[in-house]
Design a protein around this motif. Structure first.
Motif, PDB file in Angstrom:
ATOM      1  N   THR A 159    -112.443   9.543 -10.388  1.00 33.35           N
ATOM      2  CA  THR A 159    -112.135  10.109  -9.071  1.00 33.35           C
ATOM      3  C   THR A 159    -111.362  11.413  -9.224  1.00 33.35           C
ATOM      4  N   ASN A 160    -111.352  12.213  -8.165  1.00 36.36           N
ATOM      5  CA  ASN A 160    -110.550  13.446  -8.168  1.00 36.36           C
ATOM      6  C   ASN A 160    -109.088  13.128  -8.415  1.00 36.36           C
ATOM      7  N   PHE A 161    -108.606  12.023  -7.852  1.00 39.22           N
ATOM      8  CA  PHE A 161    -107.218  11.621  -8.050  1.00 39.22           C
ATOM      9  C   PHE A 161    -106.933  11.376  -9.533  1.00 39.22           C
ATOM     10  N   GLU A 162    -107.833  10.651 -10.197  1.00 38.66           N
ATOM     11  CA  GLU A 162    -107.646  10.372 -11.632  1.00 38.66           C
ATOM     12  C   GLU A 162    -107.635  11.659 -12.447  1.00 38.66           C
ATOM     13  N   THR A 163    -108.597  12.538 -12.196  1.00 35.11           N
ATOM     14  CA  THR A 163    -108.679  13.751 -13.007  1.00 35.11           C
ATOM     15  C   THR A 163    -107.506  14.672 -12.751  1.00 35.11           C
ATOM     16  N   GLU A 164    -107.081  14.801 -11.508  1.00 35.15           N
ATOM     17  CA  GLU A 164    -105.934  15.669 -11.216  1.00 35.15           C
ATOM     18  C   GLU A 164    -104.649  15.088 -11.789  1.00 35.15           C
ATOM     19  N   GLU A 165    -104.528  13.772 -11.753  1.00 36.41           N
ATOM     20  CA  GLU A 165    -103.353  13.108 -12.308  1.00 36.41           C
ATOM     21  C   GLU A 165    -103.245  13.327 -13.816  1.00 36.41           C
ATOM     22  N   GLU A 166    -104.381  13.391 -14.479  1.00 40.74           N
ATOM     23  CA  GLU A 166    -104.405  13.516 -15.942  1.00 40.74           C
ATOM     24  C   GLU A 166    -104.505  14.960 -16.429  1.00 40.74           C
ATOM     25  N   ARG A 167    -104.738  15.900 -15.548  1.00 40.75           N
ATOM     26  CA  ARG A 167    -104.934  17.303 -15.935  1.00 40.75           C
ATOM     27  C   ARG A 167    -103.794  17.817 -16.811  1.00 40.75           C
ATOM     28  N   GLU A 168    -102.571  17.556 -16.422  1.00 41.84           N
ATOM     29  CA  GLU A 168    -101.410  18.053 -17.181  1.00 41.84           C
ATOM     30  C   GLU A 168    -101.328  17.446 -18.574  1.00 41.84           C
ATOM     31  N   ARG A 169    -101.781  16.220 -18.705  1.00 38.14           N
ATOM     32  CA  ARG A 169    -101.679  15.529 -19.994  1.00 38.14           C
ATOM     33  C   ARG A 169    -102.850  15.837 -20.924  1.00 38.14           C
ATOM     34  N   VAL A 170    -104.017  16.087 -20.356  1.00 31.85           N
ATOM     35  CA  VAL A 170    -105.215  16.287 -21.176  1.00 31.85           C
ATOM     36  C   VAL A 170    -105.333  17.725 -21.673  1.00 31.85           C
ATOM     37  N   THR A 171    -104.934  18.679 -20.856  1.00 36.27           N
ATOM     38  CA  THR A 171    -105.071  20.086 -21.240  1.00 36.27           C
ATOM     39  C   THR A 171    -104.403  20.394 -22.583  1.00 36.27           C
ATOM     40  N   PRO A 172    -103.177  19.898 -22.863  1.00 37.07           N
ATOM     41  CA  PRO A 172    -102.599  20.149 -24.195  1.00 37.07           C
ATOM     42  C   PRO A 172    -103.400  19.511 -25.331  1.00 37.07           C
ATOM     43  N   LEU A 173    -104.060  18.381 -25.055  1.00 35.34           N
ATOM     44  CA  LEU A 173    -104.897  17.753 -26.082  1.00 35.34           C
ATOM     45  C   LEU A 173    -106.093  18.638 -26.418  1.00 35.34           C
ATOM     46  N   VAL A 174    -106.666  19.255 -25.391  1.00 34.11           N
ATOM     47  CA  VAL A 174    -107.791  20.162 -25.610  1.00 34.11           C
ATOM     48  C   VAL A 174    -107.326  21.383 -26.401  1.00 34.11           C
ATOM     49  N   TYR A 232    -107.534  30.978 -28.390  1.00 28.40           N
ATOM     50  CA  TYR A 232    -107.380  29.534 -28.266  1.00 28.40           C
ATOM     51  C   TYR A 232    -107.174  29.132 -26.808  1.00 28.40           C
ATOM     52  N   GLU A 233    -106.310  29.875 -26.110  1.00 30.15           N
ATOM     53  CA  GLU A 233    -105.980  29.529 -24.726  1.00 30.15           C
ATOM     54  C   GLU A 233    -107.200  29.663 -23.814  1.00 30.15           C
ATOM     55  N   VAL A 234    -107.968  30.723 -23.983  1.00 25.63           N
ATOM     56  CA  VAL A 234    -109.154  30.936 -23.151  1.00 25.63           C
ATOM     57  C   VAL A 234    -110.188  29.849 -23.426  1.00 25.63           C
ATOM     58  N   LYS A 235    -110.397  29.547 -24.695  1.00 25.30           N
ATOM     59  CA  LYS A 235    -111.363  28.519 -25.045  1.00 25.30           C
ATOM     60  C   LYS A 235    -110.903  27.156 -24.542  1.00 25.30           C
ATOM     61  N   ALA A 236    -109.610  26.851 -24.672  1.00 21.59           N
ATOM     62  CA  ALA A 236    -109.082  25.576 -24.197  1.00 21.59           C
ATOM     63  C   ALA A 236    -109.242  25.458 -22.682  1.00 21.59           C
ATOM     64  N   LYS A 237    -108.982  26.544 -21.966  1.00 24.42           N
ATOM     65  CA  LYS A 237    -109.129  26.512 -20.509  1.00 24.42           C
ATOM     66  C   LYS A 237    -110.590  26.276 -20.128  1.00 24.42           C
ATOM     67  N   ARG A 238    -111.500  26.985 -20.777  1.00 23.24           N
ATOM     68  CA  ARG A 238    -112.927  26.838 -20.489  1.00 23.24           C
ATOM     69  C   ARG A 238    -113.398  25.412 -20.773  1.00 23.24           C
ATOM     70  N   LEU A 239    -113.001  24.873 -21.922  1.00 25.36           N
ATOM     71  CA  LEU A 239    -113.425  23.527 -22.284  1.00 25.36           C
ATOM     72  C   LEU A 239    -112.737  22.460 -21.444  1.00 25.36           C
ATOM     73  N   SER A 240    -111.507  22.706 -21.020  1.00 28.33           N
ATOM     74  CA  SER A 240    -110.825  21.767 -20.128  1.00 28.33           C
ATOM     75  C   SER A 240    -111.563  21.659 -18.806  1.00 28.33           C
ATOM     76  N   GLU A 241    -111.971  22.802 -18.279  1.00 29.61           N
ATOM     77  CA  GLU A 241    -112.727  22.783 -17.021  1.00 29.61           C
ATOM     78  C   GLU A 241    -114.047  22.046 -17.200  1.00 29.61           C
ATOM     79  N   LYS A 242    -114.686  22.223 -18.343  1.00 31.15           N
ATOM     80  CA  LYS A 242    -115.927  21.504 -18.622  1.00 31.15           C
ATOM     81  C   LYS A 242    -115.658  20.005 -18.710  1.00 31.15           C
TER      82      LYS A 242
END
Length: 93
Positions: free
Chosen positions: A49-64, A28-38
């Protein structure tokens, strides 16, 4: 989370992540990481923007990860792959 990014990410997750990840093939973790990067790569293509995506990275990764870990539906493709692998192992190929 910015509303615009949250709505886009939610739609992306629904369209790109089917329930029923197969931990025998990919954890699950490997697939989530791969799909998060996608997801974040496609976010850049969707004019976030890079700012938007980096700001949301912490919040979106658990959703994935939650979407990947959802095993409500049967994954027929994973079943066929596991069956083929088991048959090859049985045949000694």
């Amino acid at each position: 989370m910015s509303n615009r990014f949250r709505m886009w990410a939610k739609t992306w997750i629904e369209e790109n992540i089917s329930p029923g990840a197969n931990p025998d093939i990919e954890s699950y973790e490997v697939k989530a990481k791969r799909l998060s990067e996608k997801l974040f790569a496609e976010a850049a293509a969707a004019n976030f923007t890079n700012f938007e995506t980096e700001e949301e990275r912490e919040r979106v990764t658990p959703l994935v990860l939650a979407a990947v870990s959802d095993s409500r539906d049967f994954d027929i493709d994973a079943y066929h792959l596991k069956s083929q692998l088991a048959q090859e192992n049985e045949d000694g190929d």
